[in-house]
Design a protein around this motif. Structure first.
Motif, mmCIF file in Angstrom:
data_model
loop_
_atom_site.group_PDB
_atom_site.id
_atom_site.type_symbol
_atom_site.label_atom_id
_atom_site.label_comp_id
_atom_site.label_asym_id
_atom_site.label_seq_id
_atom_site.Cartn_x
_atom_site.Cartn_y
_atom_site.Cartn_z
ATOM 1 N N SER A 159 0.991 -1.059 -0.126
ATOM 2 C CA SER A 159 0.058 0.119 -0.102
ATOM 3 C C SER A 159 0.872 1.258 0.244
ATOM 4 O O SER A 159 2.218 1.373 0.251
ATOM 5 N N CYS A 160 0.234 2.554 -0.386
ATOM 6 C CA CYS A 160 1.144 3.651 -0.456
ATOM 7 C C CYS A 160 0.620 4.670 0.573
ATOM 8 O O CYS A 160 -0.359 4.870 1.113
ATOM 9 N N LYS A 161 1.474 5.708 0.845
ATOM 10 C CA LYS A 161 1.296 6.848 1.923
ATOM 11 C C LYS A 161 0.071 7.757 1.198
ATOM 12 O O LYS A 161 0.026 7.578 -0.036
ATOM 13 N N ALA A 162 -0.378 8.464 2.046
ATOM 14 C CA ALA A 162 -1.230 9.786 1.387
ATOM 15 C C ALA A 162 -0.498 10.487 0.293
ATOM 16 O O ALA A 162 0.781 10.789 0.609
ATOM 17 N N GLY A 163 -1.206 10.829 -0.666
ATOM 18 C CA GLY A 163 -0.826 11.564 -1.712
ATOM 19 C C GLY A 163 -0.103 10.566 -2.720
ATOM 20 O O GLY A 163 0.361 11.251 -3.691
ATOM 21 N N GLU A 182 -0.670 6.695 -4.858
ATOM 22 C CA GLU A 182 -1.396 5.633 -5.120
ATOM 23 C C GLU A 182 -0.551 4.284 -5.736
ATOM 24 O O GLU A 182 0.644 4.569 -6.259
ATOM 25 N N LEU A 183 -1.057 3.173 -5.503
ATOM 26 C CA LEU A 183 -0.171 2.093 -5.867
ATOM 27 C C LEU A 183 -0.325 1.870 -7.381
ATOM 28 O O LEU A 183 -1.322 2.154 -8.182
ATOM 29 N N ASP A 236 2.876 9.135 -7.449
ATOM 30 C CA ASP A 236 2.398 10.435 -6.886
ATOM 31 C C ASP A 236 1.013 10.800 -7.539
ATOM 32 O O ASP A 236 0.757 10.650 -8.773
ATOM 33 N N VAL A 237 0.139 11.413 -6.440
ATOM 34 C CA VAL A 237 -1.020 11.757 -6.758
ATOM 35 C C VAL A 237 -0.924 13.283 -7.255
ATOM 36 O O VAL A 237 -0.652 13.947 -6.121
ATOM 37 N N PRO A 268 5.974 15.503 -5.298
ATOM 38 C CA PRO A 268 5.903 14.023 -4.869
ATOM 39 C C PRO A 268 5.260 13.982 -3.373
ATOM 40 O O PRO A 268 5.886 14.081 -2.252
ATOM 41 N N GLY A 269 3.942 13.392 -3.657
ATOM 42 C CA GLY A 269 3.346 13.060 -2.273
ATOM 43 C C GLY A 269 2.526 14.036 -1.597
ATOM 44 O O GLY A 269 1.804 14.033 -0.599
ATOM 45 N N ALA A 270 2.826 15.344 -2.101
ATOM 46 C CA ALA A 270 2.054 16.677 -1.589
ATOM 47 C C ALA A 270 2.019 17.665 -2.602
ATOM 48 O O ALA A 270 2.218 17.373 -3.797
#
Length: 813
Positions: free
Chosen positions: A494-498, A500-501, A510-511, A530-532
């Motif tokens: 699974s991935c951290k906030a921001g 997606e797998l 990165d979202v 990246p990630g934010a």
């Protein structure tokens, strides 16, 4: 000697008529007694007959007389025509015819019974007699040494030579003309001449200093000053002629110091003769005033000469010239040594290398320090600091630059090696070397390599060997973020906030929060990370401190005086502050350092006032129309000057000590007058002497015979060369010529000319005519000039003689 007075009376009568005896020979101071021009030819004949033939009567009486028989040509005629028988005659006698008897033929005389020739004749043939010339008898002089013999029929006569008379003994004796003149009271020689007797003649001579005048009228004084330089005029001597001699006198500016004249040094005897800055310079016979060195002028009025401005100085080209009163100074420029008149460059590098840390180079008047490559000169101009080449574009190194003293070195990151050029780096392909140590696959990367494994294998912790993954313990189960072991024993990622797998269900992508319509909640700019993500503002705005997602405008300068920034660099300002950033604005702007406090209100510095601080303040007011142009500074009109424009001006300025008391109005002093005190007063401190007239301030106009400031000095300077023919010397070395003369020195005679030919002679080669030219000179003096004239030229002898004889016009003759 005894002279026969009968013939002598005739001689005296001739001498009285001629008045002067003549002489047959000529020297430099003698005359011939037969060259008397005032005697006519007839008078000369009378004198010659009187002196030369004084004994003619005696000679006639002394002629040898013999009884002369009847002339041979005489014919005796008988009165009786009747023939008479011829008698027989004895000896040489012949019958005379008739009753006359016998006798001698004509020309013969009876001697005894024979016939012979009379005395003075000699027989030639039987009955002829020939006269005997007694004067030509060889070896005999019947008349003596000083007489001439003249043959006569049957006899001869004797006549004495000129200057001789017969004595009682019949011999010709010399006549002493000098004694004869003294006895008779006649003049043998002219006035002042000495008579000297000589055989058959006499001569006249003059004493030293005199010369015999033409025609033998007497001795005339020789003017030694006119034709021979007896006195040394270059030493200040003047020649004055005296009777028979001359004297030397000192000229003006000289004094007598035996044995000659010496120059008077007026500068030493009168040190103050040149006033002011003038310096007295002695000259021969006088002096002159010149300005001291460093001054210019005419010697009486001198002023300082700016040698530096005129270029008349001796400073070196590498020296500075400075003017001072009466002189100047020279000073060598920095970097040069010398006295200013001669400067030479100083080699600063020769002493302690010019205090340079590295290299020193000398330059004219200076020097300069230089650093070795890799160093730069410090601000002190002497020390050197290492240049960090790595700070300037990395020292041209592609990757790593390492600074060194005076240089630098290039190196490369791991996985690279340095190129042969020493600057570039070349990637090392590790996969070509044992596959980079990878168990399965190797991928080369810049500066390194990566090992990879086929699925489902994963790299172990050494990143080189591939192993089978069965838990989260090894490399987080291959998950990028979060690894979870499921109940079925499989690994779940699974991935951290921001994030997606990804499709491989292990990596995280990165979202992009800014990609939707909400713009991430930002009012202006949304920037994804990246990630934010974060919110940003456009140019001219900045995030609000209380709400980072919102933006507020920025004003530079910031709004002052309670102004509100409503847009970038745009303030909403209150009334009275319309300037940039709501600052106060003054029009015109505040000058001379003033500060604008609010709308058109300036705070002015001291000395200035008024709107915009443009008005100067003068504590003391400017008078006479002056204008205050700066603090306590008045700009005066053209007629006034001074701090308050109180001093009037006179244009042109007042002269000779005058004072300007009002505009263009001078008050004069010392007697000077005029609008500018330029009119010199006619005032002489000491009255003018000797008839001089005061024409200015202590200035006298003198007559021609006096000079000096007050006409106190008589003009005694003689003319050089001296004036001739009685002319007088006037000032400025000029001669005043009397009537009848002309020329610079009155040397030319302009009277009528009378020429008298007195003799003719024949020279060795050409005919010569001597003549005398009489001129009527000044003061009734006869001036006579002797010429010798031939067929080509006229030669003027080197002397002129003046006779003290009145001209015919003067005495009425």
């Amino acid at each position: 000697m005894n002279l026969p007075w009968g013939p002598l009376l005739s001689l005296l009568a001739a001498l009285a008529a001629a008045e002067t005896l003549s002489t047959p020979q000529v020297t430099s101071n003698e005359v011939l007694k037969h060259q008397e021009p005032e005697l006519t030819k007839e008078q000369n004949v009378v004198i010659e007959n009187a002196i030369g033939n004084l004994g003619s009567e005696q000679n006639e009486t002394a002629t040898v007389r013999h009884p002369i028989s009847p002339s041979p040509s005489t014919t005796v005629v008988s009165p009786d025509p009747t023939p008479v028988p011829t008698p027989l005659c004895p000896g040489d006698q012949v019958a005379l015819g008739g009753s006359a008897g016998c006798g001698c033929p004509a020309g013969l005389v009876k001697q005894g019974e024979g016939c012979v020739c009379a005395t003075g004749f000699k027989q030639q043939g039987a009955a002829a007699c020939k006269d005997v010339n007694e004067c030509t008898v060889e070896g005999q002089n019947p008349c003596g040494l000083h007489a001439n013999c003249t043959n006569t029929p049957g006899s001869f006569t004797c006549s004495c030579h000129r200057g001789y008379l017969k004595g009682p003994d019949g011999e010709c004796q010399d006549v002493d003309e000098c004694v004869l003149a003294a006895v008779t009271g006649l003049r043998a020689c002219g006035g002042g001449a000495e008579c000297r007797n000589s055989p058959g003649s006499f001569s006249c001579s003059c004493p030293q200093g005199y010369v015999m005048g033409l025609f033998g009228h007497g001795c005339v004084d020789v003017d030694e000053c006119s034709f021979e330089e007896q006195c040394r005029r270059e030493l200040g001597n003047g020649c004055v002629n005296t009777p028979g001699s001359y004297v030397c006198q000192c000229q003006a500016g000289f004094r007598v110091e035996m044995p000659a004249c010496v120059d008077v040094d007026e500068c030493r005897e009168s040190p103050d003769v040149c006033a002011g800055q003038g310096v007295c310079e002695n000259t021969l016979g006088s002096f002159r005033c010149v300005c001291q060195l460093g001054y210019k002028g005419n010697g009486t009025h001198c002023e300082d000469e700016n040698e530096c401005a005129s270029g008349r100085h001796g400073c070196d080209t590498n020296a500075r010239c400075g003017n001072i009163i009466g002189s100047y100074f020279c000073q060598c420029y920095q970097g040069f040594n010398g006295d200013g008149y001669s400067c030479f460059d100083v080699d600063e590098c020769a002493l302690n290398n010019g205090h340079c840390q590295h290299n020193c180079s000398n330059q004219p008047g200076a020097y300069q320090c230089h650093c070795r490559p890799g160093y730069q000169l410090d601000s002190d101009g002497h020390n050197c600091t290492d240049v960090n080449e790595c700070l300037a574009v990395n020292g041209t190194c592609e990757q790593i630059c390492t600074n060194t003293d005076g240089s630098f070195l290039c190196s490369c990151l791991p996985g690279y090696q340095l190129h042969i050029d020493g600057h570039s780096c070349v990637d090392i392909d590790e996969c070509k070397l044992q596959q980079g140590g990878c168990s399965h696959g190797c991928i080369n990367t810049p500066g390194g390599h990566t090992c990879y494994c086929p699925k489902p294998l994963l790299l172990d912790l050494g990143n080189s060997t591939c192993v089978n993954v069965s838990s989260c313990d090894l490399r987080n189960g291959g998950c990028a973020h979060v690894c979870i072991m499921r109940l079925d024993g499989h690994v779940h990622c699974s991935c951290k906030a921001g994030w997606e797998l990804g499709e491989d269900q292990r990596s995280c992508v990165d979202v992009d929060e800014c990609g939707d319509f909400t713009n991430g909640g930002c009012t202006q700019l949304c920037i994804n990370h990246p990630g934010a993500f974060n919110c940003s503002c456009r140019e001219g705005y900045e995030p609000r401190p209380d709400a980072p997602t919102k933006c507020t405008p920025v004003c530079n300068p910031p709004c002052q005086n309670y102004g509100v920034c409503v847009a970038p660099n745009s303030c909403d300002c209150p009334a009275g502050y319309p300037g940039s950033g709501c600052s106060a604005m003054c029009s015109p702007p505040c000058a001379h350092g003033g500060t604008c406090m609010r709308w058109n209100m300036c705070l002015c510095p001291p000395g200035w006032t008024g709107p915009g601080c443009h008005t100067a303040v003068c504590e003391l007011p400017c008078a006479n129309g002056g204008r205050c142009v700066a603090p306590d500074t008045c700009q005066c009109p053209s007629d006034y000057t001074g701090p308050q424009c109180l001093t009037p001006l006179c244009t042109p300025p007042c002269l000779n000590g005058g004072r300007c008391v009002d505009v263009n109005k001078c008050t004069c002093s010392g007697g000077w007058q005029g609008a500018r005190c330029q009119i010199e007063p006619i005032q002489c401190r000491i009255g003018c002497k000797n008839g001089g007239v005061c024409v200015g301030l202590n200035r006298c106009r003198c007559g021609s015979e006096f000079t000096g400031t007050f006409c106190e000095t008589a003009v005694t300077t003689p003319c050089i060369p001296p004036c001739q023919h009685g002319a007088t010397c006037s000032p400025h070395n000029k001669c005043s010529c009397p009537e009848g003369t002309a020329g610079l020195r009155c040397e030319k005679l302009t009277c009528p000319v009378v020429t008298t030919v007195v003799s003719m002679a024949r020279a060795v080669r050409k005919g010569v005519r001597e003549s005398y030219v009489d001129r009527c000179g000044p003061l009734g003096v006869h001036l006579c000039t002797k010429y010798r004239v031939n067929q080509v030229r006229v030669y003027l002898l080197a002397y002129r003689v003046g006779y003290k004889v009145q001209c015919p016009e003067k005495n009425g003759r």
